[in-house]
Design a protein around this motif. Structure first.
Motif: not given
Length: 261
Positions: A29, A31, A73, A75, A77, A105-110, A225
Motif C-alpha cells: 500500500r 501513501q 501518481v 495519494g 493506491f 497499480l490499483r485504487p486502495a480504500g481509505t 490492505t
C-alpha cells in the motif's frame, strides 16, 4: 496501469502468466510515495524468486521498476509486483530462469476496516511460506465461506491447529493480554512481521487450536490492505469488536515509519 520491466506491458507478454500461472508476488500500500515495510516486501521478492525460479532477483533494479511505475501518481493506491517468466513453457517449467517484474497499480480504500467474520476449513497452502500465484484453493474456500454467510475463510491443520486466513495472517489475544501468533504453516506477512518487531505488547508464538478459541480474549487479522482488523466471529465463537490490545497494536502499526520509494 501495468508495466513489465519498466515498459508498458503487452498482451503477448501476459500470455505465460495467464496460461501457466507460475510465479510469485507481493502487494503493498503506497501513501504519499512511501510504503510501510518496503524493505520486507523487497526481501520477500528476492527470497521467493530463489525458491520459485532458482534465480537471483536484482533488488535495486526491481525497485527502479517500481519507482518508474509510480512516478507522477499521488495519494493512496495499491501496488502489486508479480515476478514471472514470459518465456516459461508449461511442459518444461524447469527452464524458466529469466524472471521479469510486472508492476500493477490499483485504487486502495481509505476507510477503516469493519470487523471480520470467518469460517474455518481444514487446508494447508502448498509451499505456505511463499506468496505464490496459486490462489485457486484459497479463493474457492473464501467463496464457500461467503456463500455460508461469512466474510472469509480461515485455515486449520489436520490436528486442529489454526494457521492463517485466506490471504492474511491471524493473531489472538490471550486473557492476560499476550498476543499469540499461531504456530502453523503460514505466509510470513509483512504487516505481521512489522508488528512482531514491536517491544509491546508482549507477544509469543504457540499452537492455537479450535478448542482454544473460547478462551481467547480477542482475535484479529493483519494485512497490507487493512493493517490490524478485528475478527468478530470464527465459526460459532464470537469475539469483541474492540479490545485495548487491538487498539495498542493498531496505533503502534500506524506509528511505524514508512519508507520512501
Amino acid at each position: 496501469m501495468a508495466e513489465l520491466n519498466g515498459k508498458p506491458v503487452t498482451l503477448e507478454d501476459l500470455q505465460a502468466l495467464a496460461l501457466t500461472n507460475y510465479g510469485h508476488f507481493t502487494f503493498m500500500r503506497v501513501q504519499d510515495g512511501a510504503v510501510k515495510g518496503l524493505s520486507l516486501h523487497l526481501d520477500r521478492l528476492v527470497r521467493d524468486c530463489r525458491i520459485v525460479f532458482g534465480a537471483e532477483l536484482d533488488r535495486e533494479r526491481t525497485l527502479s521498476y517500481i519507482r518508474t511505475a509510480v512516478q507522477g501518481v499521488s495519494g493512496v493506491f495499491g501496488l502489486r509486483i508479480t515476478v514471472f517468466d514470459p518465456a516459461l513453457d508449461m511442459g518444461r517449467p524447469g527452464d524458466g530462469r529469466n524472471p521479469h517484474v510486472l508492476v500493477n497499480l490499483r485504487p486502495a480504500g481509505t476507510a477503516p476496516p469493519t470487523p471480520l467474520t470467518a469460517k474455518t476449513y481444514t487446508f494447508t497452502r502448498d509451499n505456505a511460506a511463499v506468496k505464490h500465484l496459486g490462489l485457486h484453493p484459497q479463493l474457492r474456500l473464501r467463496r464457500d465461506a461467503q456463500l455460508a454467510g461469512f466474510d472469509d475463510a480461515v485455515f486449520t491443520e489436520q490436528d486442529g491447529r489454526i494457521s492463517e486466513g485466506a490471504t492474511w495472517n491471524l493473531g489472538f489475544v490471550a486473557q492476560d493480554g499476550t498476543v499469540i501468533w499461531p504456530d502453523a504453516p503460514a505466509i510470513p506477512g509483512t504487516t505481521m512481521l512489522l508488528l512482531r518487531s514491536l517491544d509491546a505488547p508482549e507477544q509469543t508464538t504457540a499452537p492455537v487450536r479450535l478448542t482454544d478459541l473460547a478462551n481467547m480474549a480477542a482475535a484479529f487479522a493483519t494485512s497490507t490492505t487493512a493493517g490490524v482488523r478485528p475478527v468478530s466471529t470464527l465459526d460459532d465463537v464470537r469475539f469483541p469488536h474492540s479490545h485495548q490490545v487491538l487498539t495498542m497494536l493498531r496505533d503502534a502499526y500506524l506509528a511505524i515509519p514508512s519508507e520512501r520509494l
